[in-house]
Design an enzyme around this catalytic site. Structure first.
Site, PDB file in Angstrom:
ATOM      1  CB  SER A 102      40.813  13.578-119.309  1.00  0.00           C
ATOM      2  OG  SER A 102      39.811  14.538-119.039  1.00  0.00           O
ATOM      3  CG  HIS A 133      42.070  14.741-114.696  1.00  0.00           C
ATOM      4  ND1 HIS A 133      42.878  15.386-113.775  1.00  0.00           N
ATOM      5  CD2 HIS A 133      41.338  15.703-115.299  1.00  0.00           C
ATOM      6  CE1 HIS A 133      42.652  16.679-113.833  1.00  0.00           C
ATOM      7  NE2 HIS A 133      41.717  16.901-114.735  1.00  0.00           N
ATOM      8  CG  ASP A 177      38.132  17.671-116.168  1.00  0.00           C
ATOM      9  OD1 ASP A 177      38.974  18.270-115.478  1.00  0.00           O
ATOM     10  OD2 ASP A 177      38.414  17.086-117.235  1.00  0.00           O
ATOM     11  CG  MET A 190      33.759  21.349-115.638  1.00  0.00           C
ATOM     12  SD  MET A 190      33.730  21.503-117.438  1.00  0.00           S
ATOM     13  CE  MET A 190      35.144  20.470-117.875  1.00  0.00           C
ATOM     14  CG  HIS A 201      40.475  19.628-112.564  1.00  0.00           C
ATOM     15  ND1 HIS A 201      40.890  19.757-113.876  1.00  0.00           N
ATOM     16  CD2 HIS A 201      40.486  20.877-112.055  1.00  0.00           C
ATOM     17  CE1 HIS A 201      41.125  21.016-114.141  1.00  0.00           C
ATOM     18  NE2 HIS A 201      40.884  21.722-113.053  1.00  0.00           N
ATOM     19  CG  MET A 241      37.570  22.837-113.638  1.00  0.00           C
ATOM     20  SD  MET A 241      37.579  22.784-115.448  1.00  0.00           S
ATOM     21  CE  MET A 241      38.308  21.163-115.702  1.00  0.00           C
ATOM     22  CG  MET A 256      44.669  24.083-116.040  1.00  0.00           C
ATOM     23  SD  MET A 256      43.823  22.519-116.352  1.00  0.00           S
ATOM     24  CE  MET A 256      42.918  22.871-117.855  1.00  0.00           C
ATOM     25  N   GLY A 310      37.917  23.842-119.150  1.00  0.00           N
ATOM     26  CA  GLY A 310      36.492  23.756-119.438  1.00  0.00           C
ATOM     27  C   GLY A 310      36.086  23.024-120.687  1.00  0.00           C
ATOM     28  CG  PHE A 311      35.051  24.169-123.637  1.00  0.00           C
ATOM     29  CD1 PHE A 311      33.782  23.760-124.014  1.00  0.00           C
ATOM     30  CD2 PHE A 311      35.184  25.347-122.909  1.00  0.00           C
ATOM     31  CE1 PHE A 311      32.668  24.512-123.677  1.00  0.00           C
ATOM     32  CE2 PHE A 311      34.069  26.110-122.571  1.00  0.00           C
ATOM     33  CZ  PHE A 311      32.809  25.683-122.960  1.00  0.00           C
ATOM     34  CB  ALA A 312      37.867  17.944-124.593  1.00  0.00           C
ATOM     35  N   GLY A 313      39.924  19.373-126.453  1.00  0.00           N
ATOM     36  CA  GLY A 313      40.307  19.566-127.850  1.00  0.00           C
ATOM     37  C   GLY A 313      40.881  20.917-128.203  1.00  0.00           C
ATOM     38  CG  ASP A 328      43.935  18.893-117.578  1.00  0.00           C
ATOM     39  OD1 ASP A 328      43.696  18.360-118.676  1.00  0.00           O
ATOM     40  OD2 ASP A 328      43.052  19.152-116.741  1.00  0.00           O
ATOM     41  N   GLY A 329      45.970  19.022-120.722  1.00  0.00           N
ATOM     42  CA  GLY A 329      45.624  19.712-121.962  1.00  0.00           C
ATOM     43  C   GLY A 329      46.649  19.496-123.059  1.00  0.00           C
ATOM     44  N   GLY A 384      43.496  12.984-122.938  1.00  0.00           N
ATOM     45  CA  GLY A 384      42.095  13.063-123.332  1.00  0.00           C
ATOM     46  C   GLY A 384      41.883  12.591-124.754  1.00  0.00           C
ATOM     47  CB  SER A 421      44.749  15.029-129.016  1.00  0.00           C
ATOM     48  OG  SER A 421      45.351  15.512-127.817  1.00  0.00           O
TER      49      SER A 421
END
Length: 226
Positions: free
Chosen positions: A8, A32, A34, A36, A65, A67, A137, A142-145, A175-176, A197, A199
């Site tokens: 990502s 990937h 993103d 947005m 992707h 969004m 998902m 919208g947000f990583a972590g 994803d995630g 991503g 982690s």
């Protein structure tokens, strides 16, 4: 089937793009990306211009992707830029799904659909047979972590079962929160592509070569008995 990994790119070092892409090109199955709009999700990330410039320095397929609350505003631009996959949120294409799918496929680009954690798989049953990559998902978009949402595992399992029963050809991506804590359960459920991503990849080591090797080692260790 060999599992695939899609870094990502919103999680990469954006001050060092060319060097990091040079490293990732040795390993990645997809990128990937993103994109947005600050409306569908309350964040901004990578842009259409980023995709355009990335095409100049890599041959790895780009999964864009999108969004955005109005995806129809971006699809033609992504086609022109040369996206390899255009992945649209199911929540944004009601009433125009078939028109957008036709436009994407006529351009010889693969169509992807993305499901938010609370969106049921049956919401896309009318066009599931047209999907090339199905992204589930496992965090809010919208947000990583973010914390992994365990309820997403059942959706992966159902997508895998439907694929087998109906002989659909879509690839199941997650994803995630894809990392050593979730590889085994997701692979057992039927995940075929892990979008990695912070982690799962970029936070494992400051040296990206070593980070990728660590990621692969963690995956192999966690899934060895499957």
């Amino acid at each position: 089937m060999k599992v695939k990994f899609a870094p990502s790119l919103m999680c990469m070092d954006l001050m060092n793009v060319q060097n990091q892409i040079g490293i990732l090109d040795q390993y990645a199955d997809y990128y990937h990306i993103d994109i947005m709009d600050g409306h569908f999700v309350k964040n901004l990330s990578l842009s259409l211009d980023f995709v355009k410039r990335l095409k100049l320095i890599t041959n790895i397929p780009l999964d864009c992707h999108l969004m955005a609350s109005n995806p129809e505003m971006y699809v033609d631009q992504l086609i022109e830029i040369g996206a390899d996959f255009i992945s649209l949120h199911a929540e944004t294409i009601s009433g125009q799904a078939f028109r957008l799918i036709e436009r994407i496929k006529q351009a010889d680009i693969k169509f992807g659909v993305v499901l938010n954690p609370e969106t049921d798989l049956h919401a896309i049953s009318s066009y599931l047979h047209l999907v090339d990559i199905l992204t589930i998902m496992s965090v809010d978009p919208g947000f990583a972590g973010q914390k992994f949402i365990v309820e997403s595992i059942d959706k992966v399992r159902l997508a895998s079962s439907l694929k087998a029963d109906k002989q659909y050809s879509y690839e199941i991506a997650v994803d995630g929160g894809c990392n050593k804590k979730t590889y085994k359960i997701l692979r057992q459920a039927g995940a075929e592509c892990f979008i990695v991503g912070s982690s799962g990849l970029f936070g494992l080591h400051e040296n990206l070569n070593l980070a990728y090797e660590l990621m692969l080692r963690e995956y192999e260790q966690e899934t060895a008995c499957i």
